[in-house]
Design a protein around this motif. Sequence first.
Motif, PDB file in Angstrom:
ATOM      1  N   ARG A   1       0.836  -1.199   0.000  1.00 39.10           N
ATOM      2  CA  ARG A   1       0.000   0.000   0.000  1.00 39.10           C
ATOM      3  C   ARG A   1       0.876   1.256   0.000  1.00 39.10           C
ATOM      4  NH1 ARG A   1      -5.238   0.035   1.673  1.00 39.10           N
ATOM      5  NH2 ARG A   1      -5.204   2.089   0.712  1.00 39.10           N
ATOM      6  N   ARG A   2       1.925   1.196   0.801  1.00 39.04           N
ATOM      7  CA  ARG A   2       2.866   2.316   0.843  1.00 39.04           C
ATOM      8  C   ARG A   2       4.272   1.726   0.852  1.00 39.04           C
ATOM      9  NH1 ARG A   2       1.271   5.051   6.388  1.00 39.04           N
ATOM     10  NH2 ARG A   2       1.733   2.894   6.930  1.00 39.04           N
TER      11      ARG A   2
ATOM     12  N   VAL B   1      -1.937  -0.088  -8.827  1.00 41.96           N
ATOM     13  CA  VAL B   1      -1.165   0.870  -8.034  1.00 41.96           C
ATOM     14  C   VAL B   1      -1.097   2.202  -8.785  1.00 41.96           C
ATOM     15  CG1 VAL B   1       1.141   1.402  -7.140  1.00 41.96           C
ATOM     16  CG2 VAL B   1       0.174  -0.894  -6.831  1.00 41.96           C
TER      17      VAL B   1
ATOM     18  N   LEU C   1      -6.249   8.187  -1.808  1.00 37.87           N
ATOM     19  CA  LEU C   1      -5.613   6.894  -2.079  1.00 37.87           C
ATOM     20  C   LEU C   1      -5.512   5.947  -0.885  1.00 37.87           C
ATOM     21  CD1 LEU C   1      -2.604   8.136  -4.275  1.00 37.87           C
ATOM     22  CD2 LEU C   1      -4.766   7.167  -5.061  1.00 37.87           C
ATOM     23  N   LEU C   2      -5.503   6.480   0.323  1.00 36.88           N
ATOM     24  CA  LEU C   2      -5.080   5.648   1.448  1.00 36.88           C
ATOM     25  C   LEU C   2      -6.022   5.584   2.646  1.00 36.88           C
ATOM     26  CD1 LEU C   2      -1.358   6.844   1.610  1.00 36.88           C
ATOM     27  CD2 LEU C   2      -2.093   4.543   1.004  1.00 36.88           C
TER      28      LEU C   2
ATOM     29  N   LEU D   1      -4.006   4.205   7.102  1.00 37.58           N
ATOM     30  CA  LEU D   1      -2.767   4.550   6.408  1.00 37.58           C
ATOM     31  C   LEU D   1      -2.676   6.029   6.100  1.00 37.58           C
ATOM     32  CD1 LEU D   1      -2.575   1.563   3.885  1.00 37.58           C
ATOM     33  CD2 LEU D   1      -1.614   1.727   6.188  1.00 37.58           C
ATOM     34  N   LEU D   2      -1.656   6.661   6.616  1.00 37.82           N
ATOM     35  CA  LEU D   2      -1.387   8.054   6.323  1.00 37.82           C
ATOM     36  C   LEU D   2      -0.293   8.132   5.264  1.00 37.82           C
ATOM     37  CD1 LEU D   2      -1.207   9.424   9.970  1.00 37.82           C
ATOM     38  CD2 LEU D   2      -3.048   9.814   8.335  1.00 37.82           C
TER      39      LEU D   2
ATOM     40  N   THR E   1       3.106   9.032   3.684  1.00 37.30           N
ATOM     41  CA  THR E   1       4.416   9.413   4.197  1.00 37.30           C
ATOM     42  C   THR E   1       5.124  10.220   3.121  1.00 37.30           C
ATOM     43  OG1 THR E   1       5.653   7.552   3.281  1.00 37.30           O
ATOM     44  CG2 THR E   1       4.495   7.184   5.367  1.00 37.30           C
TER      45      THR E   1
ATOM     46  N   MET F   1       7.195   9.266   1.194  1.00 36.62           N
ATOM     47  CA  MET F   1       7.367   8.453  -0.017  1.00 36.62           C
ATOM     48  C   MET F   1       6.127   8.486  -0.902  1.00 36.62           C
ATOM     49  SD  MET F   1      10.400   7.322   0.403  1.00 36.62           S
ATOM     50  CE  MET F   1      10.615   5.985  -0.743  1.00 36.62           C
ATOM     51  N   GLU F   2       4.986   8.831  -0.333  1.00 37.14           N
ATOM     52  CA  GLU F   2       3.750   8.817  -1.129  1.00 37.14           C
ATOM     53  C   GLU F   2       3.408  10.192  -1.689  1.00 37.14           C
ATOM     54  OE1 GLU F   2       3.776   6.860   1.903  1.00 37.14           O
ATOM     55  OE2 GLU F   2       4.270   5.346   0.420  1.00 37.14           O
TER      56      GLU F   2
END
Lengths: 288, 735
Positions: free
Chosen positions: A188-189, B604, B641-642, B661-662, B664, B666-667
């Motif tokens: 997911r991440r 994705v 998205l999360l 999900l937060l 980060t 990277m996202e």
Amino acid sequence: MKSPPFRYLAPSSLDEALSLRAEHADDCAVLAGGQSLVPLLNLRMAFPETVIDIGRVPGLGGVRERDGGLAVGAMTRHREAELSPLVAARAPLLPLALAHVGHVAIRNRGTVGGSLAHADPAAELPALALVHDAELVVRSVRGERVVPAAGFFRGYMTTAVEPDELLVEVRLPAPSPGTRAGFVEVARRHGDYALAGAAALVRLDPAGTIAEARLALFGVDATPVRAVEAEAALRGARPGEDVFREAAELAASGLAPNADVHASSEYRRRVAAVVARRALRMATGEES
Amino acid sequence: MTTVERGGPLVGRSVRRVEDGRILTGRGRFVGDLLREGMLEAAFVRSPVAHGVVRSIDTAQARALPGVAAVLTHQDLEGAVEDLGLGFVPPDFLAARYPALAAGKVRHVGEPIALVLARSRALAEDARDAVEVEVDALEPVVAPEEALDPTKPPAFEELGTNVARRAVRTFGDPGAALAAADRVVHALFRLPRVSAAPMETRGGLAEYDAATGVLAYTSGTRNAHGLRAALCAALRLPPERVDVVAPDMGGAFGQKNFASREDVCVCFAAISLGRPVRWLEDRAENLVGYVSGRGERFEVDVAVGDDGTVLALDVRALLDQGAYAVAAPLSIFGTSTAAILPNAYRIDHLRWDETDVITNTASWSSLRGPWAGETLLREVALDAVARELSLDPVEVRRRNLVPLEEQPRPLPTGMTLEGSTALACLERALDLAGYDALRAEQRRAREEGRLLGVGVATYVEPTPGPPDYGAAIGFEWPEEKAEAVLEADGTVTVSTSQVPHGQGHETTLAQIAAAELELPLDRIRVVVGDTRVTPAGLGTGGSRASSMAAGAVLHASRALGEEIRRAGAPSPGLRGTASFRSGRGGWSGGTHVCAVEVDPETGVVSILRYVVAEDCGKLINPAIVEGQVRGGVAMGIGMALLEDAAYDEDGNPASTLMDYLLPTAMEVPPIEVAHLESEPLHELDYRGVGEGGTIGATPAVVNAIADALGGIDEVELPLTPSRVLELLDRRRADR
């Protein structure tokens, strides 16, 4: 979010650690990097009577060469293994996979042994142990055992490590020359546990056909899975999209992935085939 | 005194924030840093079920554990603590009052049932786990649609229904517009409940001085005076006997703006036990037992002409309030959402059919851009219109956005659009993003079987909005007050009702005062969050208050300057006070452009490019503005998205950050920001920008994904890889 009370012991030698482990075998947890255990404690999802911190035990960390391969001490931090030139030379899959383990801060503390002993089905290192046919060395006051990876991961978060044993080392065999690595993970991440992941090692013979192929999947079942049928189909075949696709389908069939808030079982099974195919492509010279 | 041009270079400069020195070196003072002799730590026993009748609460074992001072239940509060509820209940809204600790019924997982006070939090949690609660579980109503079913048990028997409000409002003549339209485009949106997830969760330190009879509550609140008023009402104390101080705070994003049940309990415990009591909420409590936002379902019909002109919107909205009504009622935000929906466009006809429901989930509360549903549904529906008409979505916007020359222009919902540079922001964003080049790249990629998408979202927001905003939503934000006082040492103390929790008001308001008074920045001290020394107001929120406060501070500083000149010399004690709400215009806005690539085999989504062109008028501190925009965009990406509270059918939401999900670092992609800084319409034309990033980001990302996929009929957030793959499958099947 405070841990329940526990007895904290910090042995300063392996012998002391092993005898404490034997003494408290019926209800103790081992603290290595703490990246899995400490959250479990603070979330009050684990209630061990005793926690044995092996962080002060000398001789459990470090990477050394062994019979052309590697011996990685259980307390080796992920980050050390990730950056080790010896590991890069003899097990190039490891740095590829470790880059996906959490983030650097987590890898500074988490350990190779801890990850293997914890055996989360969506973790990277258990799949890597499987695909390398690694040997896992466990010790207790009763002596030392060497457990092949194929027999180490018994079930959901369950390994061959007995309640009085400690995993002390993982041994990777010497790589065959010309073997290339492929690693693909969908999460997911970045850094999260995989929804599905694949680790592949492929060696071509001088004629360009596949001499040896190894493929392991993770995040798709209760334990990491070695795709032996796919490996058999790849042996002797010429690398190509159709060959990879067929092998990936074989690898994904028969999987029973978990369903949770992040993805359905069907999604994981479907993506298992995708990551398998892409890892194979990567391991035969094409970037995915 | 250094001579500086009036209104001079301090305003508009990215001066280093005054707050940062202490915060970045660990010298900030948050509730978690406060210690008192004899202090007790609190832990709440919380409901494990979403709906049930409490049969018994056995605290005997817990009370006997080491280090435990007391375990309080509703019986200890009875007679001493008033029930809680909405301060103001709109006439068409059903809401019940409820006790600070559950008595008889529990209505959501995580609801507080008992309070443990112990020497440490760890000991308090041990005791918490030893409290035995017997609950007869009742059928929970979790999905908002279930709340419409009259056969389902009502959360509040005395209300007899789970429908808190139904309101149908018509602006213009939407019926006629829909009938006359060339086409009607339909779209459906489901937004889950999402958490503001501030880095610092709730907390407070309550101290009662028996000698003076004064209760002091130091708590992370963005509305110190409001919290005091609520505590006074709940604990039956006069205002002069309650002080509220907000220490440094680690964010709120919409939380921390009302007295929660835990605040009341902790304060009562301090009074009752005669010892300081500190409560630090943990992440699980914040995710499960407190509040969350969004939780909206929108069905929209867009009436359009074949030339792309938007004629009318017909929206059916289902809004989830959760179990207990807290803070400002959801209905106010529903009304705001409708009022803002026509936005910067020529949309003159609107039908808004809203149902607010009660469910057995955590309470709804504001979350960054609580009205943002209007921009999401409109901007994504406009892209659907474009696809239906085979027009570029940018062209649909160009044909419908109101240019400056046509302003001021009334919205059908009663507000005046003035100073909206939405069209200019659109063109600037497209230029910065290289829109034509992105489309060309998209075409090339499609030939290779790659799915690229480009999404655009344009919005304006009333921050502070025009003078007729209050009348349009039936709620007038009170004027912001500020005071500037000259001290004996030549410094100036500026006090405001604002309670910054990341916005940098200590710096930006000081910049304004310093520029006006021709003083160096370090001669201004901004005092916040202390009911003893700050003016009353609604605190910080809505991106309106800060802009209103900026105007009040400017005028107060000017008034002080006049006092100094009148007095002939700067003598200590001279002061200037001012109140301000808003002047003409007051619309902030922007356009977001987002390019994504969708992996057709895994679903994705990768964000390739992100561009914002925003206009909040004159920037007080550009670095702070950019921080707000980027942070807002990150939050909007998260929601696209999360992020998902992901209530299961038993009413359990995500309880850790492994499930909630937060985004980060990277996202979140690099975000390029351009500022238009349009000319102010009047001297106090400061406009808010704290929420715009979030408002624009979610629709920009959704539009980009929809563009990559060739359309999404039902937008259900978050667009997880699993969902995207399903949408792709459906598209392939349709062909």
